[in-house]
Design a protein around this motif. Structure first.
Motif, PDB file in Angstrom:
ATOM      1  N   GLY A  99       0.839  -1.175  -0.005  1.00 61.60           N
ATOM      2  CA  GLY A  99      -0.136  -0.033  -0.095  1.00 61.60           C
ATOM      3  C   GLY A  99       1.067   1.363   0.019  1.00 61.60           C
ATOM      4  O   GLY A  99       0.564   2.172  -0.716  1.00 61.60           O
ATOM      5  N   ALA A 100       1.877   1.142   0.846  1.00 66.20           N
ATOM      6  CA  ALA A 100       2.887   2.398   0.907  1.00 66.20           C
ATOM      7  C   ALA A 100       3.420   2.743  -0.383  1.00 66.20           C
ATOM      8  O   ALA A 100       3.731   3.995  -1.170  1.00 66.20           O
ATOM      9  N   MET A 101       3.838   1.213  -1.263  1.00 66.69           N
ATOM     10  CA  MET A 101       4.549   1.565  -2.597  1.00 66.69           C
ATOM     11  C   MET A 101       3.519   2.169  -3.386  1.00 66.69           C
ATOM     12  O   MET A 101       3.774   3.081  -4.320  1.00 66.69           O
ATOM     13  N   ARG A 102       2.376   1.722  -3.606  1.00 62.53           N
ATOM     14  CA  ARG A 102       1.227   2.181  -4.597  1.00 62.53           C
ATOM     15  C   ARG A 102       0.965   3.551  -4.261  1.00 62.53           C
ATOM     16  O   ARG A 102       0.805   4.396  -5.298  1.00 62.53           O
ATOM     17  N   LEU A 103       0.665   3.952  -3.006  1.00 63.60           N
ATOM     18  CA  LEU A 103       0.406   5.396  -2.820  1.00 63.60           C
ATOM     19  C   LEU A 103       1.603   6.211  -3.366  1.00 63.60           C
ATOM     20  O   LEU A 103       1.548   7.402  -3.695  1.00 63.60           O
ATOM     21  N   SER A 104       2.810   5.775  -3.005  1.00 60.63           N
ATOM     22  CA  SER A 104       4.107   6.396  -3.238  1.00 60.63           C
ATOM     23  C   SER A 104       4.183   6.692  -4.800  1.00 60.63           C
ATOM     24  O   SER A 104       4.346   7.895  -5.263  1.00 60.63           O
ATOM     25  N   VAL A 105       3.854   5.636  -5.612  1.00 57.69           N
ATOM     26  CA  VAL A 105       3.924   5.678  -7.090  1.00 57.69           C
ATOM     27  C   VAL A 105       2.789   6.764  -7.537  1.00 57.69           C
ATOM     28  O   VAL A 105       3.020   7.745  -8.400  1.00 57.69           O
ATOM     29  N   ILE A 106       1.777   6.746  -6.944  1.00 53.09           N
ATOM     30  CA  ILE A 106       0.621   7.822  -7.248  1.00 53.09           C
ATOM     31  C   ILE A 106       1.113   9.343  -7.237  1.00 53.09           C
ATOM     32  O   ILE A 106       1.036  10.102  -7.952  1.00 53.09           O
ATOM     33  N   ALA A 107       1.795   9.370  -5.998  1.00 52.89           N
ATOM     34  CA  ALA A 107       2.177  10.454  -5.654  1.00 52.89           C
ATOM     35  C   ALA A 107       3.231  10.916  -6.167  1.00 52.89           C
ATOM     36  O   ALA A 107       3.379  12.179  -6.721  1.00 52.89           O
ATOM     37  N   ILE A 108       4.095  10.202  -6.815  1.00 50.02           N
ATOM     38  CA  ILE A 108       5.285  10.596  -7.587  1.00 50.02           C
ATOM     39  C   ILE A 108       4.655  11.018  -9.185  1.00 50.02           C
ATOM     40  O   ILE A 108       5.271  11.916  -9.645  1.00 50.02           O
ATOM     41  N   VAL A 109       3.842  10.416  -9.486  1.00 50.15           N
ATOM     42  CA  VAL A 109       3.358  10.885 -10.850  1.00 50.15           C
ATOM     43  C   VAL A 109       2.606  12.258 -10.500  1.00 50.15           C
ATOM     44  O   VAL A 109       2.818  13.043 -11.384  1.00 50.15           O
ATOM     45  N   ILE A 110       1.769  12.377  -9.597  1.00 45.97           N
ATOM     46  CA  ILE A 110       1.221  13.688  -9.310  1.00 45.97           C
ATOM     47  C   ILE A 110       2.420  14.948  -9.017  1.00 45.97           C
ATOM     48  O   ILE A 110       2.297  15.841  -9.762  1.00 45.97           O
ATOM     49  N   CYS A 111       3.297  14.555  -8.214  1.00 43.67           N
ATOM     50  CA  CYS A 111       4.425  15.595  -7.898  1.00 43.67           C
ATOM     51  C   CYS A 111       5.141  15.962  -9.460  1.00 43.67           C
ATOM     52  O   CYS A 111       5.453  16.963  -9.598  1.00 43.67           O
ATOM     53  N   SER A 112       5.457  14.690 -10.240  1.00 41.66           N
ATOM     54  CA  SER A 112       6.046  14.979 -11.496  1.00 41.66           C
ATOM     55  C   SER A 112       5.297  15.853 -12.451  1.00 41.66           C
ATOM     56  O   SER A 112       5.627  16.812 -12.869  1.00 41.66           O
ATOM     57  N   VAL A 113       3.962  15.710 -12.575  1.00 44.22           N
ATOM     58  CA  VAL A 113       2.982  16.624 -13.087  1.00 44.22           C
ATOM     59  C   VAL A 113       3.000  17.819 -12.920  1.00 44.22           C
ATOM     60  O   VAL A 113       3.214  18.748 -13.489  1.00 44.22           O
ATOM     61  N   MET A 114       3.188  18.099 -11.600  1.00 44.44           N
ATOM     62  CA  MET A 114       3.193  19.586 -10.998  1.00 44.44           C
ATOM     63  C   MET A 114       4.356  20.146 -11.167  1.00 44.44           C
ATOM     64  O   MET A 114       4.747  21.458 -11.119  1.00 44.44           O
ATOM     65  N   THR A 115       5.474  19.343 -11.153  1.00 40.72           N
ATOM     66  CA  THR A 115       6.756  19.962 -11.394  1.00 40.72           C
ATOM     67  C   THR A 115       7.145  20.071 -12.878  1.00 40.72           C
ATOM     68  O   THR A 115       7.443  21.222 -13.349  1.00 40.72           O
ATOM     69  N   PHE A 116       6.625  19.508 -13.612  1.00 40.88           N
ATOM     70  CA  PHE A 116       7.318  19.423 -15.120  1.00 40.88           C
ATOM     71  C   PHE A 116       5.908  19.862 -15.949  1.00 40.88           C
ATOM     72  O   PHE A 116       6.219  20.156 -17.119  1.00 40.88           O
TER      73      PHE A 116
END
Length: 135
Positions: free
Chosen positions: A117-134
């Motif tokens: 669960g921690a890994m799945r949530l982290s993957v989703i968060a990484i995608v969101i953070c990437s979109v917000m960054t780039f």
């Protein structure tokens, strides 16, 4: 440099797909393996092992290509990319810690559901953070 960056980006996104697919598939396989007969375990065990190996390779590739793109395009300026990028790095660290725990701690001592669960949530968060960054 743009061609090199684009190749790295393609490899990076491909590794993200492999890693993301594994975070979806492994819990499904794990549920099937829990309490399964020896025949089912013999069939699903190699699949789970292959997915696990693919995920580790994908994470390594994500880190390598991410670092290379950071150096090529942004001259290693992590702070210049803002808070969303820093948050992305924190979630990458969560995945790395979870992977290391999964490799060194016996499954009886930790809950795979919590780790997954921690890994799945982290993957989703990484995608969101990437979109917000780039963008």
């Amino acid at each position: 440099m743009d061609v090199t960056f684009n190749i790295l980006l393609i490899l990076h996104l491909g590794a993200l797909v492999v890693g993301g697919a594994t975070t979806v598939a492994m819990p499904l396989i794990g549920r099937q393996m829990a309490g399964a007969s020896p025949e089912v375990l013999a069939r699903l065990g190699p699949i789970a092992n292959r997915l696990s190996l693919n995920a580790r390779i994908a994470v390594g590739l994500l880190i390598l290509t991410g670092l290379a793109m950071l150096g090529i395009r942004y001259d290693w300026n992590v702070g210049g990319l803002g808070g969303w990028f820093i948050a992305k790095l924190v979630f990458v660290a969560v995945i790395l810690v979870a992977m290391v725990l999964g490799l060194v701690v016996s499954p009886a001592k930790l809950r795979p559901q919590l780790l997954g669960g921690a890994m799945r949530l982290s993957v989703i968060a990484i995608v969101i953070c990437s979109v917000m960054t780039f963008g």
